[in-house]
Scaffold this motif. Structure first.
Motif, PDB file in Angstrom:
ATOM      1  N   ARG A  96       0.846  -1.196   0.000  1.00 56.20           N
ATOM      2  CA  ARG A  96       0.000   0.000   0.000  1.00 56.20           C
ATOM      3  C   ARG A  96       0.882   1.247   0.000  1.00 56.20           C
ATOM      4  O   ARG A  96       1.872   1.319   0.733  1.00 56.20           O
ATOM      5  N   GLN A  97       0.507   2.225  -0.827  1.00 55.88           N
ATOM      6  CA  GLN A  97       1.254   3.468  -0.955  1.00 55.88           C
ATOM      7  C   GLN A  97       0.331   4.658  -0.745  1.00 55.88           C
ATOM      8  O   GLN A  97      -0.874   4.554  -0.949  1.00 55.88           O
ATOM      9  N   VAL A  98       0.931   5.792  -0.375  1.00 56.18           N
ATOM     10  CA  VAL A  98       0.187   7.038  -0.202  1.00 56.18           C
ATOM     11  C   VAL A  98       0.863   8.118  -1.054  1.00 56.18           C
ATOM     12  O   VAL A  98       2.087   8.157  -1.165  1.00 56.18           O
ATOM     13  N   LEU A  99       0.036   8.972  -1.651  1.00 56.46           N
ATOM     14  CA  LEU A  99       0.554  10.063  -2.474  1.00 56.46           C
ATOM     15  C   LEU A  99       0.825  11.282  -1.599  1.00 56.46           C
ATOM     16  O   LEU A  99      -0.078  11.811  -0.948  1.00 56.46           O
ATOM     17  N   LEU A 100       2.084  11.688  -1.589  1.00 56.11           N
ATOM     18  CA  LEU A 100       2.515  12.904  -0.902  1.00 56.11           C
ATOM     19  C   LEU A 100       3.266  13.740  -1.934  1.00 56.11           C
ATOM     20  O   LEU A 100       3.405  13.331  -3.087  1.00 56.11           O
ATOM     21  N   GLY A 101       3.738  14.910  -1.541  1.00 56.19           N
ATOM     22  CA  GLY A 101       4.465  15.720  -2.502  1.00 56.19           C
ATOM     23  C   GLY A 101       5.517  16.588  -1.862  1.00 56.19           C
ATOM     24  O   GLY A 101       5.393  17.004  -0.705  1.00 56.19           O
ATOM     25  N   HIS A 102       6.561  16.868  -2.626  1.00 56.73           N
ATOM     26  CA  HIS A 102       7.596  17.810  -2.203  1.00 56.73           C
ATOM     27  C   HIS A 102       7.092  19.213  -2.534  1.00 56.73           C
ATOM     28  O   HIS A 102       6.832  19.526  -3.691  1.00 56.73           O
ATOM     29  N   LYS A 103       6.940  20.039  -1.503  1.00 57.60           N
ATOM     30  CA  LYS A 103       6.379  21.391  -1.651  1.00 57.60           C
ATOM     31  C   LYS A 103       7.455  22.313  -2.209  1.00 57.60           C
ATOM     32  O   LYS A 103       8.521  22.470  -1.621  1.00 57.60           O
ATOM     33  N   LYS A 104       7.152  22.931  -3.349  1.00 62.45           N
ATOM     34  CA  LYS A 104       8.131  23.782  -4.027  1.00 62.45           C
ATOM     35  C   LYS A 104       7.916  25.272  -3.761  1.00 62.45           C
ATOM     36  O   LYS A 104       8.857  26.055  -3.931  1.00 62.45           O
ATOM     37  N   THR A 105       6.693  25.670  -3.377  1.00 62.34           N
ATOM     38  CA  THR A 105       6.398  27.083  -3.134  1.00 62.34           C
ATOM     39  C   THR A 105       5.430  27.212  -1.966  1.00 62.34           C
ATOM     40  O   THR A 105       4.728  26.263  -1.622  1.00 62.34           O
ATOM     41  N   GLY A 106       5.374  28.392  -1.373  1.00 60.97           N
ATOM     42  CA  GLY A 106       4.380  28.684  -0.347  1.00 60.97           C
ATOM     43  C   GLY A 106       4.676  28.047   1.000  1.00 60.97           C
ATOM     44  O   GLY A 106       5.797  27.636   1.299  1.00 60.97           O
ATOM     45  N   PHE A 107       3.622  27.952   1.809  1.00 63.34           N
ATOM     46  CA  PHE A 107       3.714  27.434   3.170  1.00 63.34           C
ATOM     47  C   PHE A 107       4.247  25.999   3.146  1.00 63.34           C
ATOM     48  O   PHE A 107       3.702  25.146   2.458  1.00 63.34           O
ATOM     49  N   GLY A 108       5.318  25.747   3.864  1.00 68.23           N
ATOM     50  CA  GLY A 108       5.896  24.406   3.919  1.00 68.23           C
ATOM     51  C   GLY A 108       6.916  24.107   2.839  1.00 68.23           C
ATOM     52  O   GLY A 108       7.294  22.946   2.655  1.00 68.23           O
ATOM     53  N   THR A 109       7.384  25.120   2.115  1.00 69.71           N
ATOM     54  CA  THR A 109       8.366  24.902   1.054  1.00 69.71           C
ATOM     55  C   THR A 109       9.526  24.042   1.556  1.00 69.71           C
ATOM     56  O   THR A 109      10.053  24.276   2.639  1.00 69.71           O
TER      57      THR A 109
END
Length: 163
Positions: A20-33
């Motif tokens: 099982r996998q979950v989709l996350l992301g590397h934040k490139k701009t804004g809050f949490g960059t």
């Protein structure tokens, strides 16, 4: 002053290795960059949190998810005493019924992570308290108060989310 209403959407799938996998992301701009984050953002006026979650996933990763296919699994409050403009509430949803392939946008570089190997050391400090629990099927209500560094959780209160 009311807290900013936001949402997160944690899409899951079974990967090629059967895990099982979950989709996350590397934040490139804004809050949490610079952090690995769940997909999501602000709930617009007149928009339900589930509608906002579906919209944000489309905007940030190009994936279509029907709001009705999302399940609310958490409601959280985040407090930043030294930076109160960051204070927010977050409705968190999970979903496994979606279409499309995750694609990079100006804001996020999406990536699938095994549920058993979450990148907690690259996420907001609070994620270690709740993300594994939610992905294990728990429903959570929580409040996190951040320390003066706005990076470290100073206080955490978690309880089951009523159905």
């Amino acid at each position: 002053m009311p807290l900013t209403a936001t949402c997160l959407c944690l899409l899951t799938r079974i990967g090629g290795d059967g895990q099982r996998q979950v989709l996350l992301g590397h934040k490139k701009t804004g809050f949490g960059t610079g952090k690995i984050v769940g997909l999501g953002g602000h709930v617009e006026p007149g928009e339900s949190p589930a509608d906002a979650a579906a919209r944000e996933v489309k905007e940030e990763a190009g994936i279509d998810v029907p709001p009705a296919a999302l399940r609310e699994v958490a409601y959280m409050t985040f407090l930043f005493p030294v930076c109160p403009r960051w204070d927010m509430t977050v409705s968190i949803f999970t979903g496994a019924d979606w279409t499309g392939e995750a694609a990079e946008t100006a804001e996020i570089t999406p990536a699938w992570f095994p549920v058993t190997g979450l990148p907690l050391d690259r996420m907001w400090d609070d994620a270690r308290y709740w993300l594994p629990r939610i992905l294990a099927g728990e429903r959570v209500r929580a409040t996190f108060t951040y320390a003066d560094d706005c990076e470290t959780v100073a206080e955490a209160t978690l309880a089951p989310l009523a159905t």
